[in-house]
Write a protein that holds these residues in place. Structure first.
Motif, PDB file in Angstrom:
ATOM      1  N   GLN A 149       8.072  -2.148  22.563  1.00  0.00           N
ATOM      2  CA  GLN A 149       7.499  -0.863  22.165  1.00  0.00           C
ATOM      3  C   GLN A 149       6.504  -1.087  21.037  1.00  0.00           C
ATOM      4  N   ARG A 150       5.284  -0.586  21.230  1.00  0.00           N
ATOM      5  CA  ARG A 150       4.223  -0.805  20.245  1.00  0.00           C
ATOM      6  C   ARG A 150       4.472   0.012  18.979  1.00  0.00           C
ATOM      7  N   ILE A 151       4.222  -0.602  17.821  1.00  0.00           N
ATOM      8  CA  ILE A 151       4.298   0.090  16.539  1.00  0.00           C
ATOM      9  C   ILE A 151       3.017  -0.182  15.756  1.00  0.00           C
ATOM     10  N   ILE A 152       2.789   0.618  14.736  1.00  0.00           N
ATOM     11  CA  ILE A 152       1.628   0.462  13.856  1.00  0.00           C
ATOM     12  C   ILE A 152       2.119  -0.086  12.517  1.00  0.00           C
ATOM     13  N   ILE A 153       1.450  -1.122  12.027  1.00  0.00           N
ATOM     14  CA  ILE A 153       1.792  -1.696  10.733  1.00  0.00           C
ATOM     15  C   ILE A 153       0.648  -1.411   9.757  1.00  0.00           C
ATOM     16  N   SER A 154       1.009  -0.752   8.657  1.00  0.00           N
ATOM     17  CA  SER A 154       0.055  -0.418   7.601  1.00  0.00           C
ATOM     18  C   SER A 154       0.250  -1.397   6.443  1.00  0.00           C
ATOM     19  N   PRO A 155      -0.808  -1.699   5.699  1.00  0.00           N
ATOM     20  CA  PRO A 155      -0.630  -2.581   4.531  1.00  0.00           C
ATOM     21  C   PRO A 155       0.083  -1.903   3.366  1.00  0.00           C
ATOM     22  N   PHE A 156       0.363  -0.596   3.483  1.00  0.00           N
ATOM     23  CA  PHE A 156       0.994   0.153   2.390  1.00  0.00           C
ATOM     24  C   PHE A 156       2.382   0.626   2.822  1.00  0.00           C
ATOM     25  N   ASP A 157       3.352   0.553   1.917  1.00  0.00           N
ATOM     26  CA  ASP A 157       4.686   1.042   2.241  1.00  0.00           C
ATOM     27  C   ASP A 157       4.698   2.571   2.225  1.00  0.00           C
ATOM     28  N   HIS A 158       5.815   3.144   2.649  1.00  0.00           N
ATOM     29  CA  HIS A 158       5.878   4.599   2.831  1.00  0.00           C
ATOM     30  C   HIS A 158       5.698   5.335   1.501  1.00  0.00           C
ATOM     31  N   GLN A 159       6.260   4.802   0.430  1.00  0.00           N
ATOM     32  CA  GLN A 159       6.128   5.456  -0.873  1.00  0.00           C
ATOM     33  C   GLN A 159       4.675   5.465  -1.332  1.00  0.00           C
ATOM     34  N   THR A 160       3.971   4.373  -1.146  1.00  0.00           N
ATOM     35  CA  THR A 160       2.549   4.326  -1.517  1.00  0.00           C
ATOM     36  C   THR A 160       1.740   5.291  -0.673  1.00  0.00           C
ATOM     37  N   CYS A 161       2.075   5.405   0.612  1.00  0.00           N
ATOM     38  CA  CYS A 161       1.366   6.339   1.489  1.00  0.00           C
ATOM     39  C   CYS A 161       1.537   7.777   0.997  1.00  0.00           C
ATOM     40  N   MET A 162       2.741   8.122   0.569  1.00  0.00           N
ATOM     41  CA  MET A 162       2.976   9.472   0.061  1.00  0.00           C
ATOM     42  C   MET A 162       2.159   9.732  -1.201  1.00  0.00           C
ATOM     43  N   GLU A 163       2.067   8.729  -2.060  1.00  0.00           N
ATOM     44  CA  GLU A 163       1.313   8.894  -3.308  1.00  0.00           C
ATOM     45  C   GLU A 163      -0.181   9.007  -3.053  1.00  0.00           C
ATOM     46  N   GLU A 164      -0.679   8.429  -1.968  1.00  0.00           N
ATOM     47  CA  GLU A 164      -2.115   8.469  -1.681  1.00  0.00           C
ATOM     48  C   GLU A 164      -2.568   9.800  -1.092  1.00  0.00           C
ATOM     49  N   GLY A 185      -5.454 -12.498  -6.769  1.00  0.00           N
ATOM     50  CA  GLY A 185      -5.946 -12.420  -5.398  1.00  0.00           C
ATOM     51  C   GLY A 185      -7.391 -12.881  -5.293  1.00  0.00           C
ATOM     52  N   LYS A 186      -7.841 -13.027  -4.066  1.00  0.00           N
ATOM     53  CA  LYS A 186      -9.232 -13.397  -3.825  1.00  0.00           C
ATOM     54  C   LYS A 186     -10.114 -12.160  -3.907  1.00  0.00           C
ATOM     55  N   THR A 187     -11.321 -12.353  -4.421  1.00  0.00           N
ATOM     56  CA  THR A 187     -12.199 -11.220  -4.684  1.00  0.00           C
ATOM     57  C   THR A 187     -12.537 -10.442  -3.420  1.00  0.00           C
ATOM     58  N   ALA A 188     -12.658 -11.123  -2.301  1.00  0.00           N
ATOM     59  CA  ALA A 188     -13.120 -10.463  -1.075  1.00  0.00           C
ATOM     60  C   ALA A 188     -12.005  -9.777  -0.298  1.00  0.00           C
ATOM     61  N   PHE A 189     -10.729  -9.974  -0.720  1.00  0.00           N
ATOM     62  CA  PHE A 189      -9.616  -9.446   0.061  1.00  0.00           C
ATOM     63  C   PHE A 189      -8.679  -8.638  -0.825  1.00  0.00           C
ATOM     64  N   PRO A 190      -8.297  -7.431  -0.386  1.00  0.00           N
ATOM     65  CA  PRO A 190      -7.310  -6.654  -1.146  1.00  0.00           C
ATOM     66  C   PRO A 190      -5.971  -7.387  -1.176  1.00  0.00           C
ATOM     67  N   LEU A 191      -5.211  -7.161  -2.232  1.00  0.00           N
ATOM     68  CA  LEU A 191      -3.912  -7.808  -2.385  1.00  0.00           C
ATOM     69  C   LEU A 191      -2.854  -6.907  -1.763  1.00  0.00           C
ATOM     70  N   HIS A 192      -2.301  -7.337  -0.631  1.00  0.00           N
ATOM     71  CA  HIS A 192      -1.285  -6.558   0.077  1.00  0.00           C
ATOM     72  C   HIS A 192       0.012  -7.343   0.150  1.00  0.00           C
ATOM     73  N   ALA A 193       1.115  -6.611   0.339  1.00  0.00           N
ATOM     74  CA  ALA A 193       2.437  -7.234   0.435  1.00  0.00           C
ATOM     75  C   ALA A 193       2.776  -7.637   1.859  1.00  0.00           C
ATOM     76  N   VAL A 194       1.814  -7.621   2.765  1.00  0.00           N
ATOM     77  CA  VAL A 194       2.012  -8.084   4.138  1.00  0.00           C
ATOM     78  C   VAL A 194       0.961  -9.139   4.448  1.00  0.00           C
ATOM     79  N   SER A 195       1.327 -10.085   5.304  1.00  0.00           N
ATOM     80  CA  SER A 195       0.369 -11.130   5.672  1.00  0.00           C
ATOM     81  C   SER A 195      -0.627 -10.638   6.716  1.00  0.00           C
ATOM     82  N   GLY A 196      -0.273  -9.577   7.454  1.00  0.00           N
ATOM     83  CA  GLY A 196      -1.167  -9.005   8.455  1.00  0.00           C
ATOM     84  C   GLY A 196      -0.792  -7.563   8.727  1.00  0.00           C
TER      85      GLY A 196
END
Length: 419
Positions: A352-367, A311-322
């Motif tokens: 209907q508006r939704i919220i998109i997080s860069p982390f999946d549900h399993q990662t959110c639980m672990e955090e 990945g690029k140094t200035a940007f975290p590596l996420h599994a979503v493009s946005g």
């Protein structure tokens, strides 16, 4: 162990001043990154901790003349809405960018009055930069958006720690070190995102389309379950009996608004994924109900050989493009669009508006446990006086001063220090 983000910068100048230029780098605490806490969660006191290290340039053991050192966190944003199209890219307006100071600058060193500079062999200057966050009772504070770079660089936000060093009478030199910053206030495990949300829309006063989401924060590869309900108007049953349901199409859309606070905001909508359910039946008197399941699309992080891409140094590596974010030059929102195609009645669409997080549900639980631990650690920190370690400054006449550079005196010659 988190990887330390350290970068070397070299100063060179032919102006009048100290003969030796300096290397500058920023390092984090031992065995950890210098971004501490969770940005977006005020209880963890998100901050950047570390120290600025100043040494003579490579291969030189002569002292460096330092007059002034300060550090600050800066955010840089840029947009170019037409960068993803070759022809429009050349004809459109040039890229627009901004650069802002986040929080306050921190002065780390200033030589005594009356002296042009202070001769040093080594400097270790601890610092802490608190990232702005909202607290109950405070005025409105804009929490910095997360680092992000959209495909083709149509929009990007990145952060850098800038160390300003004055060497004697030379020009002030600035050294930038990228800091990838993520936001954690959109985790799908938070309770506020796990309550049902519903919307309704009526067509010709005959049919009502209702949608419901059991939760409305999602990450890469998270299942999105939409409950859809079509009900006739009991006061217009004669018309409702003629209505036939052709199909129901569910789409997840990404809406990017450029210059949301400017004079001419521009909006682009990208369809990320969709699913069609063919019904082909008359609308029952009791209505029609169904549940449609989608998977939020994820970006592949591995190449064809199965290796994780760098990945690029200035940007975290996420599994979503946005993901959902609001910056000063752009805003990204996500919607679940449900459209019912019917005959003898106008089609109905609900967004209907939704919220998109860069982390999946399993990662959110672990955090969650780590966030709780970070909040406990931050409870004892005083923002006004964070109790930093004392600065370490080694001057040429200090005992064993050359040891900090890995050298020592043998007779009248300088030799490498060998343990």
């Amino acid at each position: 162990m988190s990887e330390l983000t350290t970068t070397f910068g070299r100063i060179s100048s032919n102006n009048v001043g100290p003969p030796v230029s300096a290397f500058v780098r920023v390092s984090g605490p031992p065995n950890s990154n210098f971004l501490v806490g969770y940005p977006g969660i005020s209880a963890t006191l998100p901050r950047i901790e570390g120290k600025v290290e100043i040494r003579p340039s490579g291969g030189v053991s002569a002292p460096v003349g330092i007059s002034y050192v300060c550090i600050g966190l800066y955010r840089r944003e840029s947009i170019h809405p037409h960068a993803d199209k070759v022809i429009s890219n050349h004809l459109a307006a040039p890229r627009k960018d901004t650069r802002d100071l986040v929080g306050k600058e921190m002065r780390l060193f200033q030589c005594p009055p009356g002296k042009p500079y202070d001769s040093v062999l080594a400097m270790d200057l601890p610092f802490v930069l608190f990232i702005p966050f909202t607290r109950a009772g405070d005025d409105i504070v804009k929490v910095p958006p997360a680092s992000l770079q959209l495909p083709s660089r149509v929009a990007e936000t990145y952060y850098e720690v800038v160390v300003s060093v004055q060497e004697g009478h030379r020009d002030l030199k600035k050294h930038a070190f990228p800091v990838p910053l993520s936001r954690y206030d959109t985790l799908s495990t938070f309770g506020m995102y796990n309550r049902p949300e519903s919307q309704e829309r009526v067509s010709d006063h005959v049919v009502t389309l209702g949608t419901s989401l059991s939760r409305w924060s999602f990450g890469p590869n998270d299942p999105v379950e939409i409950y859809v309900r079509l009900t006739p108007n009991p006061d217009w049953m004669s018309k409702a009996r003629k209505v036939s349901i052709s199909r129901i199409v569910v789409t997840i859309e990404e809406q990017i608004t450029y210059n949301p606070e400017g004079d001419e905001p521009t909006t682009k909508i990208n369809k990320l994924t969709s699913k069609k359910e063919v019904i082909s039946q008359k609308l029952p008197e009791k209505g029609y109900m169904t549940t449609i399941n989608l998977m939020f699309p994820a970006k592949e992080l591995r190449d064809g050989d199965g290796f994780m891409s760098r990945g690029k140094t200035a940007f975290p590596l996420h599994a979503v493009s946005g993901f959902t974010t609001t910056a000063s030059l752009y805003k990204i929102e996500y919607f679940v669009s449900v459209k019912a195609h019917m005959s003898s009645c106008k089609d109905i669409q609900v967004r209907q508006r939704i919220i998109i997080s860069p982390f999946d549900h399993q990662t959110c639980m672990e955090e969650m446990d780590a966030i709780e631990l970070a909040a406990r650690d931050a409870y004892h920190i005083n923002i006004e006086n964070p109790m930093l370690p004392a600065a370490t400054i080694v001057r040429p006449h200090d005992p064993s001063a050359l040891h900090c550079l890995g050298m020592t005196m043998v007779g009248n010659k300088r030799k490498l220090l060998i343990d």
